[in-house]
Design a protein around this motif. Structure first.
Motif, PDB file in Angstrom:
ATOM      1  N   ARG A   1       0.698  -1.317  -0.187  1.00  0.00           N
ATOM      2  CA  ARG A   1      -0.144   0.028  -0.061  1.00  0.00           C
ATOM      3  C   ARG A   1       0.766   1.358  -0.036  1.00  0.00           C
ATOM      4  NH1 ARG A   1      -3.083  -3.625   3.091  1.00  0.00           N
ATOM      5  NH2 ARG A   1      -5.294  -3.961   1.935  1.00  0.00           N
ATOM      6  N   LYS A   2       2.163   1.189   0.444  1.00  0.00           N
ATOM      7  CA  LYS A   2       3.085   2.340   0.436  1.00  0.00           C
ATOM      8  C   LYS A   2       3.856   2.255  -0.665  1.00  0.00           C
ATOM      9  CE  LYS A   2       3.065   2.107   5.386  1.00  0.00           C
ATOM     10  NZ  LYS A   2       3.400   1.113   6.275  1.00  0.00           N
ATOM     11  N   ALA A   3       3.533   1.499  -1.731  1.00  0.00           N
ATOM     12  CA  ALA A   3       4.446   1.217  -2.824  1.00  0.00           C
ATOM     13  C   ALA A   3       3.591   1.428  -4.273  1.00  0.00           C
ATOM     14  CB  ALA A   3       5.183  -0.080  -2.802  1.00  0.00           C
ATOM     15  N   GLN A   4       4.408   1.221  -5.203  1.00  0.00           N
ATOM     16  CA  GLN A   4       3.707   1.251  -6.546  1.00  0.00           C
ATOM     17  C   GLN A   4       3.384  -0.190  -6.783  1.00  0.00           C
ATOM     18  OE1 GLN A   4       6.085   4.085  -9.507  1.00  0.00           O
ATOM     19  NE2 GLN A   4       7.329   3.203  -7.963  1.00  0.00           N
ATOM     20  N   LEU A   5       2.122  -0.692  -6.928  1.00  0.00           N
ATOM     21  CA  LEU A   5       1.759  -2.004  -6.919  1.00  0.00           C
ATOM     22  C   LEU A   5       1.372  -2.277  -8.300  1.00  0.00           C
ATOM     23  CD1 LEU A   5       0.799  -4.847  -5.880  1.00  0.00           C
ATOM     24  CD2 LEU A   5      -1.378  -3.765  -5.476  1.00  0.00           C
ATOM     25  N   ILE A   6       2.115  -3.082  -9.194  1.00  0.00           N
ATOM     26  CA  ILE A   6       2.049  -3.396 -10.493  1.00  0.00           C
ATOM     27  C   ILE A   6       2.043  -4.778 -10.965  1.00  0.00           C
ATOM     28  CG2 ILE A   6       3.459  -3.099 -12.781  1.00  0.00           C
ATOM     29  CD1 ILE A   6       2.863  -0.504 -11.043  1.00  0.00           C
TER      30      ILE A   6
END
Length: 130
Positions: free
Chosen positions: A44-49
């Motif tokens: 949730r604190k990152a770029q989820l790809i």
């Protein structure tokens, strides 16, 4: 059947196996594989790809994921920020590992992938059936 033909086939098989092992080791160094619990704790604190193809993504994906198919990573990688962690996943971790290897070569750090991929995911999922 001549021995030279057998030796040629054996050499080809050995080269293919060596290539696969080397790429696997390179991918392992490029990306940190996380358990589902570790993945859930940080995505949730990152770029989820999601690096699967659009059709696969539309059939179901991790809630909050953005679709960037591995087949388009070479032309679209600049859409990703280098200052934020990148959490990647595909069906089984093979495509996400290759995508991470490419991104690492482009200077991206903090690359993570979901162990076992989407097939083993038990968290929240969203479908975009049209």
């Amino acid at each position: 059947m001549s021995w030279s033909w057998i030796y040629t086939v054996l050499i080809i098989v050995v080269v293919i196996i060596a290539y696969a092992l080397i790429n696997g080791l390179r991918a392992k160094k490029a990306v940190k594989t996380l358990s589902e619990e570790e993945f859930k704790a940080g995505y949730r604190k990152a770029q989820l790809i999601d690096v699967r193809e659009k059709k696969e993504f539309d059939e179901g994906h991790i809630l909050g994921a953005r679709n960037l198919p591995s087949t388009q990573i070479r032309t679209r990688y600049k859409e990703l920020r280098q200052d934020l962690p990148i959490y990647l996943y595909c069906d089984t971790s093979s495509r996400s590992g290759r995508a991470a290897l490419y991104l690492k070569g482009k200077g991206y750090k903090n690359l993570y992938q979901l162990d076992g991929g989407f097939k083993k995911w038990s968290g929240k999922v969203k479908s975009s059936h049209k």
